[in-house]
Design a protein around this motif. Structure first.
Motif, PDB file in Angstrom:
ATOM      1  N   GLN A  13       0.835  -1.199   0.000  1.00  0.00           N
ATOM      2  CA  GLN A  13       0.000   0.000   0.000  1.00  0.00           C
ATOM      3  C   GLN A  13       0.873   1.254   0.000  1.00  0.00           C
ATOM      4  O   GLN A  13       2.025   1.212   0.449  1.00  0.00           O
ATOM      5  CB  GLN A  13      -0.911   0.002   1.215  1.00  0.00           C
ATOM      6  CG  GLN A  13      -1.984  -1.075   1.195  1.00  0.00           C
ATOM      7  CD  GLN A  13      -2.936  -0.949   2.372  1.00  0.00           C
ATOM      8  OE1 GLN A  13      -2.597  -0.391   3.412  1.00  0.00           O
ATOM      9  NE2 GLN A  13      -4.134  -1.491   2.215  1.00  0.00           N
ATOM     10  N   LEU A  87       2.523   5.549  -5.372  1.00  0.00           N
ATOM     11  CA  LEU A  87       1.930   4.876  -6.531  1.00  0.00           C
ATOM     12  C   LEU A  87       2.897   4.882  -7.706  1.00  0.00           C
ATOM     13  O   LEU A  87       2.994   3.885  -8.442  1.00  0.00           O
ATOM     14  CB  LEU A  87       0.621   5.555  -6.910  1.00  0.00           C
ATOM     15  CG  LEU A  87      -0.511   5.510  -5.886  1.00  0.00           C
ATOM     16  CD1 LEU A  87      -1.704   6.321  -6.388  1.00  0.00           C
ATOM     17  CD2 LEU A  87      -0.927   4.084  -5.597  1.00  0.00           C
ATOM     18  N   THR A  90       5.569   2.137  -8.708  1.00  0.00           N
ATOM     19  CA  THR A  90       5.196   0.879  -9.330  1.00  0.00           C
ATOM     20  C   THR A  90       6.007   0.657 -10.603  1.00  0.00           C
ATOM     21  O   THR A  90       6.024   1.511 -11.498  1.00  0.00           O
ATOM     22  CB  THR A  90       3.699   0.866  -9.668  1.00  0.00           C
ATOM     23  OG1 THR A  90       2.951   0.914  -8.442  1.00  0.00           O
ATOM     24  CG2 THR A  90       3.321  -0.381 -10.439  1.00  0.00           C
ATOM     25  N   THR A 117       4.517  -3.361  -6.935  1.00  0.00           N
ATOM     26  CA  THR A 117       3.237  -2.711  -7.205  1.00  0.00           C
ATOM     27  C   THR A 117       2.777  -1.988  -5.951  1.00  0.00           C
ATOM     28  O   THR A 117       2.623  -2.602  -4.894  1.00  0.00           O
ATOM     29  CB  THR A 117       2.178  -3.720  -7.639  1.00  0.00           C
ATOM     30  OG1 THR A 117       2.627  -4.409  -8.810  1.00  0.00           O
ATOM     31  CG2 THR A 117       0.858  -3.018  -7.948  1.00  0.00           C
ATOM     32  N   SER A 119      -0.263   0.012  -4.493  1.00  0.00           N
ATOM     33  CA  SER A 119      -1.679   0.215  -4.777  1.00  0.00           C
ATOM     34  C   SER A 119      -2.485   0.146  -3.492  1.00  0.00           C
ATOM     35  O   SER A 119      -2.158  -0.606  -2.571  1.00  0.00           O
ATOM     36  CB  SER A 119      -2.177  -0.845  -5.756  1.00  0.00           C
ATOM     37  OG  SER A 119      -3.576  -0.735  -5.957  1.00  0.00           O
TER      38      SER A 119
END
Length: 120
Positions: A13, A87, A90, A117, A119
């Motif tokens: 996250q 973000l 990524t 990643t 997200s």
């Protein structure tokens, strides 16, 4: 032939942390520099961080203050500690190693890449 094997990628996250590892099949002391690159979809591969055999370190501006590159010569492993992930971090992250002679590139090696990643 030197092999570089990355690990540690995954889904995290925003604001989270990950640590990437790059294990070399031989001594990393033979490399003049090692580093981490990343490539996001539709973008060119870019340098994230690099460390030389003399210990000099440089970071790309977007990751300064958040990422830390380090190496363990005894374990022949390069690391990338990534904190406060965003973000835009990524990407597929690649380990890279190079040898030089008289400042001219003679050999370079790439890992297979590990997906990071970020997200919510």
């Amino acid at each position: 032939q030197v092999q570089l094997v990355e690990s540690g990628g995954g889904l995290v996250q925003p604001g989270g942390s990950l640590r990437l590892s790059c294990a070399a099949s031989g001594s990393i002391l033979s490399f003049n520099a090692m580093g981490w690159y990343r490539q996001a979809p539709g973008k060119q591969r870019e340098l994230v961080a690099r460390i030389t055999s003399g210990g000099s370190i440089n970071y790309a501006d977007p990751v300064k203050g958040r990422f830390t590159i380090s190496r363990d010569n005894a374990k022949n492993t390069l690391y990338l500690q990534m904190n406060a992930l965003k973000l835009e971090d990524t990407a597929v992250y690649y380990c890279h190693a190079r040898r030089e002679r008289n400042s001219i590139l003679t050999d370079e090696y790439w890992g297979q890449g590990t997906q990071v990643t970020v997200s919510s």
